[in-house]
Enzyme design. Structure first.
Site, PDB file in Angstrom:
ATOM      1  N   ASP A 285       1.085  -1.265   0.486  1.00  0.00           N
ATOM      2  CA  ASP A 285       0.059  -0.241   0.211  1.00  0.00           C
ATOM      3  C   ASP A 285       0.790   1.208   0.254  1.00  0.00           C
ATOM      4  O   ASP A 285       2.517   0.834   0.564  1.00  0.00           O
ATOM      5  CB  ASP A 285      -0.699   0.020   1.305  1.00  0.00           C
ATOM      6  CG  ASP A 285      -2.195   1.140   0.955  1.00  0.00           C
ATOM      7  OD1 ASP A 285      -2.548   2.105   0.185  1.00  0.00           O
ATOM      8  OD2 ASP A 285      -3.210   0.801   1.506  1.00  0.00           O
TER       9      ASP A 285
HETATM   10  C1  NOJ Z   1      -4.223   3.985   0.127  1.00  0.00           C
HETATM   11  C2  NOJ Z   1      -5.428   3.108  -0.498  1.00  0.00           C
HETATM   12  O1  NOJ Z   1      -5.248   2.256   1.062  1.00  0.00           O
HETATM   13  C3  NOJ Z   1      -5.124   2.466  -1.364  1.00  0.00           C
HETATM   14  O2  NOJ Z   1      -5.975   1.369  -1.466  1.00  0.00           O
HETATM   15  C4  NOJ Z   1      -4.952   3.145  -2.334  1.00  0.00           C
HETATM   16  O3  NOJ Z   1      -4.835   2.074  -3.513  1.00  0.00           O
HETATM   17  C5  NOJ Z   1      -3.582   4.148  -2.140  1.00  0.00           C
HETATM   18  N1  NOJ Z   1      -3.392   4.586  -1.010  1.00  0.00           N
HETATM   19  C6  NOJ Z   1      -3.062   4.486  -3.793  1.00  0.00           C
HETATM   20  O4  NOJ Z   1      -4.042   5.566  -3.844  1.00  0.00           O
END
Ligand code: NOJ
Length: 868
Positions: A285
């Protein structure tokens, strides 16, 4: 690696803990000892599954010709805001491999234009319609491809709804592993049929938003999940996603059993890659990367967006640091080769080497020209937005889903459907537009006007919005609108007047706080926002006929008004996306019967839930979140504790009625052993020379124009790093680290696990007849009850299958077939580390119903069925 001390400390912290809570130890499950995630090394290589063989062959021939820097370039993000997408890898222009664009969201391409804002995951779950799940996946994939997104960051199946107040439950398909698993698999198949790579997320235990992230100043919470609960509940949809051949998996921010997911070797190497046989690549993530060598050894394949602990400085745990750790002999060359091979195999498997578009949009600006690298101090400027229209006819799919998700909770005296000449008075800002304009808040970080989706990265811009107000006005010009959340005191009502009151409840991702809710519903709790309860009560004081329409991210408490006599009808329209208006009027005015069903339970009060699923906050130290309720989440808990909810999981009325008849059960693949037949051996995987490449492969190219803060794979003095490869001053590997492969796990054998787990053991056939007066669609929900002889306490009902009829005219029938697999009637045996069932399915009961409590048919598998 940078910073070596910090990395080593994190590894030590992750590795030096008590008992195998997460792993194979049975004692651990009953133990009060500290949670612990046992070491699992080395990382299993991909490429041994036949359906990936061609893609791996192609990847192998490319990887064999890559330099060290080129390999590293494909594993590491170029830095936050260093391109048009949420994140992008480096590229290998020499061989035509572009920078890969990774971008949100699970419901539409985020932060761009001319896209479709599809209904959110929770809405799709409420349709209980597999083909609509697939169609939406196709639409998402087509739009991702059209915009040049290589990896679309969805579907989301974690969180799973463990915490009703959790901020991002709405991105997934419901509070049940099978509903999530089917939703994920259908979405992935649809998306990937277009060539886009899907990314199932977030593995695992990301059940609350607050305190999810670790950083230099804080540590994200630890989700302490025992092995059985993990397998039977939280991992289930990921296994279905892997079985659907998902190309990538996103690792969660939080720790699991005190080891950060991004460097949790048991989770990635052991469970995902070995047991589930995952063949694609694992990506962090955003900014979840906490250590360089630790994560590489634990099985991570890609770092996003590439930055180290403090973004925008051009520092990384990988990039040039990964080059260094290869040259100095810390990370085996084989591991880097496997990372890149996995990434390119996914790229080849989806056919992205054939005419896949480059990004033609920028999520950083709406202007046509803009900075190519907004995160750089000085960036070149160019055309960044080409405004490509990717919507095609996806509005049709979006509307059908939003319509077929609408869940009718109550309809006394058949007040619904409405007639065009009914005298209607409409109340609530949730019926109208955002007064400050469409898309006026970044990532939907506000709750103004009709609630079409939650907030955060799981959103997309609305290309347009037909509000309920507009849709109703277009159908019945006499309707009066009071787009306010304070009931107008001047309103007088006649007996024939009908009030339609719109209320909502919102939530989202932690980086935005809306009305005091930091993602999770802390301030609002499970109540309607903006005085919603007060508005309904006020309407019920004046009107004798009230219809309540609810847009909500999840369970909402209705107790203050749901039993009031004037409140005749209640509809949950979930989060409908751009088609909020007409999808609703399609149902309100009876063009279609509602056919959605609740993808969660609606409780009477929050105290109905176990206390362990409340939100956790603490100012200092790491939050320890113990999953003590085990698999008793949502309806499983309500049934166990004998709590009658307000509306049960699966509930949803229609304008017509259905009868279930002629049920039969037949044995398809006999369950003649408690455990599945032995798995087959792994196929062969590509191999490469294991020698450390020449240091020159990581040197800066001659006369290279560097972009300041951009993350590169190059080193100033690679020879110096290579020189220490044979020194005795070696890196402190985590406890349990080994390069000796483990015996293949017995529960594995193919993507998702041992393929015999998906053998259809029993098949149920049932005929559904429309016994009412209007056309409608029925959902057959199949729940199993396992016998005591299975040796473990199990929920009295577990959803294992569902099927939805087409539109049945009055009097018409359709026969549905529902298969039950070996896995569906198994429990996870923590001692044996395999799925265990009862031989012959002896004593297994199967129910088919219209909700978890409204059961119509009961069958003894291997025996007879009866109508209840
Ligand atoms: C953080 C989020 O938890 C995730 O779901 C997302 O895809 C990423 N940021 C990228 O934006």
């Amino acid at each position: 690696m940078l910073p070596r001390g910090l990395t080593a400390a994190l590894i030590a912290a992750a590795a030096q803990r008590g008992l195998a809570y997460f792993g194979a130890s049975l004692d651990a499950r009953q133990s009060s000892e500290e949670p612990f995630s046992p070491p699992y090394y080395p990382a299993p290589n991909g490429g041994w599954v036949s359906t990936w063989a061609e893609a791996y062959e192609k990847a192998h021939s490319v990887v064999s010709n890559l330099t060290l820097a080129e390999k590293v370039n494909l594993t590491t993000g170029t830095g936050i805001f260093m391109g048009p997408c949420a994140g992008q890898t480096g590229s290998v222009p020499r061989l035509g491999i572009p920078s890969l664009c990774l971008h949100d969201s699970p419901l539409g391409v985020r932060n761009t234009d001319h896209n479709t804002a599809f209904p959110a995951g929770i809405t799709v779950g409420a349709t209980f319609d597999k083909s609509l799940m697939y169609e939406r996946g196709v639409g998402l994939g087509e739009e991702a491809r059209g915009k040049g997104v290589n990896v679309l960051l969805g579907p989301s199946v974690g969180p799973m709804g463990r915490k009703p107040r959790g901020g991002r439950n709405w991105e997934g398909f419901g509070f049940d592993p099978v509903l999530q698993g089917v939703g994920a698999a259908q979405t992935i198949k649809g998306m990937q049929s277009t060539g886009a790579i899907a990314c199932i997320k977030h593995l695992i235990g990301n059940e609350q938003e607050m305190h999810r992230m670790s950083s230099v100043v804080t540590q994200g919470y630890s989700s302490n999940i025992d092995d059985r609960t993990l397998h039977e509940f939280y991992l289930w949809p990921f296994a279905e996603g892997v079985r659907a051949e998902v190309g990538s998996v996103m690792i969660a921010y939080n720790d699991v059993n005190k080891s950060a997911c991004s460097q949790n070797s048991k989770l990635i190497n052991g469970i995902l890659k070995d047991e589930l046989g995952f063949q694609g690549f694992v990506v962090t993530d955003w900014l979840a990367h906490l250590g360089g060598v630790s994560s590489a050894l634990a099985g991570l394949d890609m770092d996003m967006p590439g930055d180290g602990p403090i973004p925008l400085l051009g520092n990384s745990y990988w990039g040039y640091e990964l080059s260094r750790s290869i040259l100095n002999g810390t990370v085996p060359v084989d591991r880097l080769n496997d990372m890149v091979t996995r990434i390119l195999a996914a790229w080849f498997k989806m056919g992205q080497d054939q005419d896949y578009p480059l990004p033609n949009f920028s999520s950083n600006t709406e202007d046509e020209r803009g900075l190519l690298y907004p995160g750089a101090l000085f960036s070149p400027v160019g055309i960044v937005n080409q405004y490509v229209d990717v919507q095609a006819d996806h509005d049709i799919t979006a509307r059908v889903i939003a319509r077929d998700a609408i869940t009718l909770l109550k309809n006394e005296g058949d007040l619904l459907p409405l007639r065009v000449n009914d005298s209607l008075k409409v109340f609530g800002t949730d019926a109208g537009p955002d007064p400050q304009g469409l898309n006026s808040c970044t990532d939907k970080g506000c709750n103004r006007g009709v609630l079409t989706m939650g907030w955060g990265s799981g959103t997309s811009k609305l290309p347009y919005l037909i509000t309920p107000q507009e849709a109703i006005a277009n159908i019945t010009p006499t309707a009066e609108f009071y787009i306010t959340d304070s009931f107008p005191s001047s309103i007088e009502a006649n007996d024939e007047d009908i009030a339609i009151v719109f209320i909502n409840s919102d939530s989202g991702e932690n980086y935005i706080t809306v009305d005091g809710n930091p993602g999770d519903r802390t301030a609002s709790g499970l109540h309607a926002w903006h005085n919603g309860d007060g508005l309904v009560k006020a309407a019920a004081e004046r009107f004798s006929q009230v219809v309540v329409v609810i847009h909500t991210v999840g369970p909402i408490i209705l107790e203050e008004w749901v039993d009031l006599d004037p409140v005749k009808a209640v509809l949950v329209a979930h989060l409908p996306g751009q088609e909020a208006g007409y999808s609703l009027t399609d149902v309100l005015f009876g063009d279609y019967s509602p056919s959605g069903h609740l993808p969660y339970t609606i409780p009477r009060e929050e105290a109905n839930y176990p206390s362990s699923v409340g939100l956790l906050q603490q100012p200092f130290g790491q939050i320890q979140d113990y999953y003590t309720e085990g698999i008793y989440i949502d309806y499983r808990h309500f049934l166990k504790e004998n709590i009658t909810p307000r509306y049960p999981f699966g509930h949803g009325l229609s304008y017509t009625t259905f009868e279930f008849s002629e049920p039969t059960v037949s044995v398809v693949t006999p369950l003649d052993s408690a455990y599945p037949p032995s798995r087959s051996a792994k196929g062969s995987a590509p191999t490469y020379p294991t020698t450390i490449p020449p240091a020159s492969e990581a040197a800066w190219p001659a006369s290279f124009d560097r972009i300041w803060r951009y993350i590169y794979p190059y080193l100033d003095n690679p020879q110096a790093d290579a020189a220490v490869a044979n020194s005795t001053n070696k890196y402190a590997y985590p406890d349990g680290y080994t390069t000796e492969p483990k015996p293949p796990p017995r529960a594995g054998g193919a993507e998702g696990g041992n393929p015999a787990l998906w053998d259809v053991a029993f098949s149920i056939q049932v005929t559904v007849t429309n016994t009412g007066k209007r056309p409608g669609r029925a959902v057959a929900q199949l729940y199993v009850e396992l016998p005591e002889s299975i040796g473990l306490d199990t929920p009295s009902r577990q959803l294992r299958q569902f099927e939805k009829t087409g539109i049945l005219e009055a009097g018409a029938s359709e026969t549905l077939m529902l298969g039950i697999t070996r896995k569906d009637v198994s429990v996870w045996d923590v001692m044996v580390q395999d799925w265990k069932t009862v031989v012959g399915g002896e004593g297994v009961k199967v129910y088919i119903g219209e909700s978890v409590v409204d059961l119509k048919v009961e069958c003894e598998v291997g025996g007879r069925c009866s109508i209840l």
